[in-house]
Scaffold this active site. Structure first.
Site, PDB file in Angstrom:
ATOM      1  N   LYS A  60       0.847  -1.196   0.000  1.00 48.24           N
ATOM      2  CA  LYS A  60       0.000   0.000   0.000  1.00 48.24           C
ATOM      3  C   LYS A  60       0.883   1.247   0.000  1.00 48.24           C
ATOM      4  O   LYS A  60       1.897   1.299   0.699  1.00 48.24           O
ATOM      5  CB  LYS A  60      -0.918  -0.034   1.224  1.00 48.24           C
ATOM      6  CG  LYS A  60      -1.953   1.069   1.292  1.00 48.24           C
ATOM      7  CD  LYS A  60      -2.850   0.887   2.506  1.00 48.24           C
ATOM      8  CE  LYS A  60      -3.891   1.973   2.660  1.00 48.24           C
ATOM      9  NZ  LYS A  60      -4.761   1.746   3.841  1.00 48.24           N
ATOM     10  N   SER A 135      -9.576   1.885   3.092  1.00 46.46           N
ATOM     11  CA  SER A 135      -8.740   2.639   2.182  1.00 46.46           C
ATOM     12  C   SER A 135      -7.752   1.768   1.401  1.00 46.46           C
ATOM     13  O   SER A 135      -7.145   2.235   0.447  1.00 46.46           O
ATOM     14  CB  SER A 135      -7.954   3.684   2.986  1.00 46.46           C
ATOM     15  OG  SER A 135      -7.074   3.046   3.934  1.00 46.46           O
ATOM     16  N   SER A 159      -9.727  -0.585   7.355  1.00 43.08           N
ATOM     17  CA  SER A 159      -9.227  -0.363   5.996  1.00 43.08           C
ATOM     18  C   SER A 159      -8.509  -1.545   5.352  1.00 43.08           C
ATOM     19  O   SER A 159      -8.177  -1.491   4.169  1.00 43.08           O
ATOM     20  CB  SER A 159      -8.305   0.862   5.970  1.00 43.08           C
ATOM     21  OG  SER A 159      -9.054   2.039   6.115  1.00 43.08           O
TER      22      SER A 159
END
Length: 470
Positions: A60, A135, A159
């Site tokens: 990420k 996210s 997330s």
């Protein structure tokens, strides 16, 4: 074939071409999915000697990577290239994993859909008109589509777990302090935790075996060594499970999601588990508490992005004007909203009424959960109240925040939580959440493995994966 491969599958094959296969799949589908902000050229991908040598993994883009751009999906860090690796990245490289790219996210991890990226929206590989969750939506889409074998995400209020549920993969948020946050760009420091996103529960356990442990660069980490794999296949007979009655009281729970959850409860009972409904008095305050504490910590953490030290600088006549212009242009609407909310709740006039009160409720909620874990091995809930929604369909911030209704309490209490795919609602994947006691992460994965292994929706213990047509 590569699209369906797990980490364990990769260990059984010749691995010299896996990175090539990953890059080929990214080139084929990512022009549609938009999972990646940065994809590395093959000659830039480091492959160290190690037991997992050459297995492609994604990171990420709020976890720093040495000499590879780390943007947090924000204009303010669009051209930032870190001079060091996050601890989790260093550990994965040492184990031999090949990092092929950095995945898209809601800006600074503030969102539940990956629509809030400053660059582009990521799409759900099951339905390109839907969000992948957030996210960590880029990581979820990359794993589900088969662009990579596994990925890392970060989880502040759900997330990792919510996008895993939306994309039909496994997502695990460890106990707070079990995995180093050194090199994770901070959103809310007391809530953030890095976790694996994989195609199987066993793969999540493999990654946890590598990335957990004490880190001298992160004083919140715990000096503990866990074995995540030795008991993972031992089943759940005799385990006791709590189902909060608040799940059934939530009006926004989708009918088909509720049906899948009931099927999962029946499976758990069939496997020898005892399931009881319990009341957790402060659970209904979790979302409100989270959305006081998280923006407050974000306001403090994001103060460093001022146009002076690093990142975007918009030159104006004075220092105050430069600060204002840099932050206005650098931050997106959702990030600015949360900074304003957090600054308000931390102000002298409102600190006692909001932030201090939220911290007290957080402690009471943790006490409620501890009382449950004194009697039960785990708590079961749906991961998300709804399946993936259409891109652009939710515009009300309050409705958007309620995506986290079943996930935030695990972050507030710092306990481990796992999302396992379990069937479909409206033709899209559904996730079931297993929440455990602090530092009982191996038990949570063991429970998830039993659900995964015997799920009627899985083929040979594996959830089906989508075929992305471009």
């Amino acid at each position: 074939m590569f699209q369906k491969m797990t980490i364990e599958d990769c260990l059984e094959v010749e691995r010299q071409d896996l990175v090539k296969e990953s890059l080929k799949e990214i080139e084929r589908v990512d022009k549609v999915l938009k999972s990646f902000i940065t994809v590395l050229d093959e000659e830039r991908i480091e492959i160290d000697e190690g037991p997992f040598k050459g297995i492609p993994i994604a990171i990420k883009d709020n976890i720093v990577t040495k000499n590879v751009r780390t943007t947090c999906a924000s204009k303010i860090l669009e051209n930032y290239v870190p001079p060091y690796d996050a601890t989790v990245v260093r550990k994965l490289k040492k184990a031999g994993f090949a990092i092929v790219g950095k995945t898209n996210l809601d800006e600074f991890a503030m969102g539940s859909s990956t629509e809030r990226s400053a660059f582009f929206v990521t799409r759900n590989p099951w339905d390109l008109s839907c969000v992948p969750g957030g996210s960590s939506g880029g990581s979820a889409a990359a794993v589900a589509s088969g662009e990579v074998v596994a990925a890392l995400g970060s989880d502040t209020g759900g997330s990792v777990r919510q996008p895993a549920a939306f994309c039909g993969i496994v997502g695990f948020k460890p106990t707070y302090g079990l995995v180093s946050r050194y090199g994770l760009v901070a959103f809310a420091s007391s809530l953030d935790q890095i976790g694996p996103m994989t195609k199987s529960v066993r793969d999540a356990a493999i990654l946890m075996q590598i990335i957990h442990g004490r880190d001298p660069f992160d004083s919140t980490t715990i000096d503990v060594k866990m074995d995540f794999l030795s008991h993972i296949e031992q089943g759940i007979e005799g385990f006791r499970f709590a189902v909060p009655v608040e799940v059934y009281e939530y009006e926004g729970l989708d009918k088909e999601v509720a049906e899948r959850f009931e099927e999962c409860i029946k499976l758990v009972e069939k496997l020898g588990g005892k399931v009881e409904r319990v009341k957790i008095p402060r659970l209904k305050y979790a979302v409100a508490t989270y959305y006081v504490i998280a923006p407050a910590e974000a306001s403090s953490n994001l103060a460093r992005y001022d146009g002076v030290k690093y990142g975007l600088r918009v030159e104006k006549s004075g220092l105050k004007e430069t600060y204002s212009a840099s932050r206005t242009m650098g931050f997106g609407e959702e990030v600015r909203r949360r900074i304003v909310l957090g600054t308000f709740t931390l102000s002298a006039a409102y600190y006692e009424a909001y932030f201090n009160k939220a911290q007290k409720v957080r402690k009471l909620l943790a006490n409620d959960l501890n009382s449950v874990f004194d009697q039960f091995d785990a708590i079961l809930t749906p991961t998300s109240p709804i399946p993936a929604f259409k891109i652009g369909s939710i515009t009300d911030p309050l409705a958007y925040y309620l995506m986290d209704v079943f996930t935030t309490f695990a972050n507030l209490a710092g306990v481990p939580a796992l999302s396992v795919p379990f069937g479909f609602a409206q033709g899209l994947p559904v996730g079931v959440q297993v929440v455990g006691k602090r530092f009982e992460d191996p038990k949570v994965l063991r429970i998830g493995r039993s659900i995964e292994k015997f799920s009627p929706y899985n083929d040979n213990g594996r959830f089906p994966l989508p075929v992305v047509r471009v």
